[in-house]
Design an enzyme around this catalytic site. Structure first.
Site, PDB file in Angstrom:
ATOM      1  N   ARG A 195      43.420  52.767  44.439  1.00 31.50           N
ATOM      2  CA  ARG A 195      42.306  52.319  45.287  1.00 31.50           C
ATOM      3  C   ARG A 195      42.322  50.796  45.395  1.00 31.50           C
ATOM      4  NH1 ARG A 195      40.354  53.704  40.269  1.00 31.50           N
ATOM      5  NH2 ARG A 195      40.087  55.865  40.942  1.00 31.50           N
ATOM      6  N   GLY A 196      41.416  50.264  46.219  1.00 28.75           N
ATOM      7  CA  GLY A 196      41.188  48.833  46.291  1.00 28.75           C
ATOM      8  C   GLY A 196      42.409  48.029  46.692  1.00 28.75           C
TER       9      GLY A 196
ATOM     10  N   ASP B 219      49.967  55.862  32.337  1.00 34.23           N
ATOM     11  CA  ASP B 219      49.241  54.772  31.686  1.00 34.23           C
ATOM     12  C   ASP B 219      50.212  53.624  31.479  1.00 34.23           C
ATOM     13  OD1 ASP B 219      47.843  53.040  30.087  1.00 34.23           O
ATOM     14  OD2 ASP B 219      47.133  54.569  28.684  1.00 34.23           O
TER      15      ASP B 219
ATOM     16  N   ASN C 102      49.741  45.105  39.683  1.00 31.91           N
ATOM     17  CA  ASN C 102      48.374  44.974  40.168  1.00 31.91           C
ATOM     18  C   ASN C 102      47.347  45.595  39.232  1.00 31.91           C
ATOM     19  OD1 ASN C 102      46.250  44.637  42.442  1.00 31.91           O
ATOM     20  ND2 ASN C 102      46.205  46.843  41.993  1.00 31.91           N
TER      21      ASN C 102
ATOM     22  N   GLY D 165      44.717  46.444  36.574  1.00 26.73           N
ATOM     23  CA  GLY D 165      43.880  45.545  35.784  1.00 26.73           C
ATOM     24  C   GLY D 165      42.503  46.141  35.558  1.00 26.73           C
TER      25      GLY D 165
ATOM     26  N   LEU E  24      31.535  35.841  24.859  1.00 20.53           N
ATOM     27  CA  LEU E  24      32.357  35.955  23.663  1.00 20.53           C
ATOM     28  C   LEU E  24      31.534  36.288  22.424  1.00 20.53           C
ATOM     29  CD1 LEU E  24      35.211  35.696  22.468  1.00 20.53           C
ATOM     30  CD2 LEU E  24      34.706  33.287  22.032  1.00 20.53           C
TER      31      LEU E  24
ATOM     32  N   ASN F  53      35.427  31.852  33.942  1.00 16.07           N
ATOM     33  CA  ASN F  53      34.252  32.541  34.460  1.00 16.07           C
ATOM     34  C   ASN F  53      33.385  32.987  33.284  1.00 16.07           C
ATOM     35  OD1 ASN F  53      32.623  33.425  36.509  1.00 16.07           O
ATOM     36  ND2 ASN F  53      33.840  35.234  37.000  1.00 16.07           N
TER      37      ASN F  53
ATOM     38  N   TYR G  58      39.307  38.405  30.288  1.00 12.72           N
ATOM     39  CA  TYR G  58      39.950  38.545  31.597  1.00 12.72           C
ATOM     40  C   TYR G  58      40.634  37.238  32.002  1.00 12.72           C
ATOM     41  CZ  TYR G  58      40.348  39.789  36.565  1.00 12.72           C
ATOM     42  OH  TYR G  58      40.811  40.064  37.833  1.00 12.72           O
TER      43      TYR G  58
ATOM     44  N   LYS H 245      44.590  36.604  32.777  1.00  6.33           N
ATOM     45  CA  LYS H 245      45.057  36.161  34.097  1.00  6.33           C
ATOM     46  C   LYS H 245      45.713  34.781  34.031  1.00  6.33           C
ATOM     47  CE  LYS H 245      43.997  39.873  36.305  1.00  6.33           C
ATOM     48  NZ  LYS H 245      45.097  40.750  36.794  1.00  6.33           N
TER      49      LYS H 245
END
Length: 446
Positions: A215-216, A259, A286, A288, A295, A345, A351, A355
């Site tokens: 998807r996406g 997986d 892709n 993720g 934290l 972020n 994440y 990245k």
């Protein structure tokens, strides 16, 4: 989810109200379609500095845009010869009279050369072009984009052809404020059988694997690569098997429920390739997940699960497929990073670490993969993209994500897919080690 604000600003009352209140006025972006594959309007070619890039006119002629000066849809400024502050004034002189006349949704591409380690004057002004382009991108408005293409070799424009074709088309609608380097060395992408390559389908005769494809963004990447002629293998977790199978059937591809964190994922991918396929030509990482939390409140499981899927599996699978020779010489690896890995972020230390790790992977592996395996390695770094995940974000945070970029709107999965397809194009063999943000020039980060 529909962008109601964008639709509202397209109405007469919406335009009036947003102008009076000083609110963003995003312009609808036109993406590529088979019925409308080109920009609307002519291309204006300009030069600043002492020399002109050889072969540039011939390359631009192959973009399909006609030359012209009236309301150009695209402007290409050759600034590769700019070597001192005086010559930098030529950039202003060339673009100052025409920038307002560029059509809505138009493109401005500045061609520069690599800053020289031996000439600090040349290095200074060529680096200055980066600040110039990023600033102009924030000024341009009305859906226009501005990009700097930096050529390591300036004796010919040929190496930049695929990049210019991408940037001077509707496929790059959400790419702005970027610096793209076109290298001196190029992967040798041998031509496949001529009958396998149709006009407009550069990936004909090639096989591509896309992870996280159910998807996406992943599904859009698979669709776009298939549009460009690739035989696609779509991979996702077993629980997404039904969606995966439907996508594979629609694209005439192969579904691989797996997986990606499995220790033997690389071996199982190699074993699952369709009969008669001699390895992979394109590998798109892709897959993720997110497990957001500050934290101080983040359990170890939330940290480790994101790092395992988003980074460790990418490293492990890439190593396996390269070592086994499953990735063919002349192939391409494209990984999905994120602006979170560049700017950070809140609530996404896991994440963002993963990245940013993808960016580190690209920068380190790209030169070695090219030299040892004949494979390019690049990454896309999406910003706010309209997906199911972002549709679930609280309203005010979602609106901030949409508006905090130079185009004042969110991107679409196809924007990431088109950039991925450009990296995968056999003609893009000189594009290596690049991390290109697909974010509408987000105001966050560089």
């Amino acid at each position: 989810m529909a962008d109601r604000y964008l639709n509202f600003t397209g109405t007469a009352p919406g335009r009036f109200l947003t102008r009076r209140l000083g609110l963003p006025q995003p312009a609808p972006l036109r993406r590529w379609s088979a019925e409308h594959p080109s920009l609307d309007g002519p291309l204006l070619r300009l030069t600043a500095g002492s020399s002109a890039l050889k072969g540039l006119d011939e390359v631009l002629a192959r973009t399909g845009l006609e030359s012209g000066t009236e309301r150009p849809a695209a402007v290409v400024l050759d600034a590769t010869g700019v070597a001192d502050v005086g010559a930098l004034a030529g950039v202003h002189a060339a673009l100052h009279p025409v920038v307002r006349s560029v059509a809505p949704g138009g493109r401005i591409v500045v061609l520069g050369s690599a800053p020289s380690a031996a000439d600090h004057h040349q290095a200074a002004v060529q680096q200055g072009l980066e600040g110039f382009v990023r600033s102009l991108g924030k000024e341009a408005g009305r859906g226009r984009t501005v990009t700097l293409v930096r050529l390591v070799r300036t004796d010919s424009a040929a190496a930049a052809e695929s990049t210019l074709r991408f940037l001077l088309s509707p496929k790059s609608a959400y790419v702005s404020g970027q610096v793209i380097e076109v290298g001196a060395s190029s992967v040798d992408r041998e031509a496949v059988a001529p009958e396998a390559v149709e006009p407009g389908r550069p990936l004909g005769g090639r096989t591509a694997l896309v992870t996280g494809a159910a998807r996406g963004i992943g599904a859009s990447v698979a669709e776009t690569l298939a549009r460009d002629g690739a035989q696609v293998v779509v991979l996702d977790i077993p629980s997404a098997q039904d969606e995966l199978a439907q996508l594979a059937e629609r694209l005439g591809g192969t579904a691989l429920p797996l997986d990606i964190t499995a220790d033997d994922a690389g071996e199982r991918i190699a074993a699952a390739l369709p009969e008669g396929v001699a390895g992979l030509d394109v590998l798109v990482h892709n897959a993720g997940i997110t497990r957001d939390r500050k934290l101080a409140n983040m359990p170890a499981e939330r940290w480790s699960s994101v790092l395992e899927v988003n980074l460790a599996a990418v490293l492990r699978t890439t190593d396996s497929l390269l070592a086994s020779g499953t990735l063919n010489r002349g192939g391409a690896i494209v990984a999905t990073a994120s602006i979170a890995g560049i700017a950070g972020n809140v609530g996404q230390t896991n994440y963002a670490a993963a990245k940013a790790g993808i960016i580190g992977l690209v920068r380190s592996l790209a030169p070695r993969a090219l030299a040892e395996h004949g494979v390019t390695v690049n990454a896309v770094a999406p910003g706010f993209i309209e997906t199911r995940m972002t549709a679930a974000v609280p309203l005010f945070i979602r609106e901030a994500g949409r508006r905090m970029n130079s185009l004042a709107q969110g991107g679409l999965p196809v924007d990431v897919a088109e950039t991925t397809a450009w990296f995968a194009d056999p003609a893009s063999g000189s594009v290596n080690g690049q991390v290109v943000r697909v974010c509408g020039q987000s105001l966050l980060g560089a």
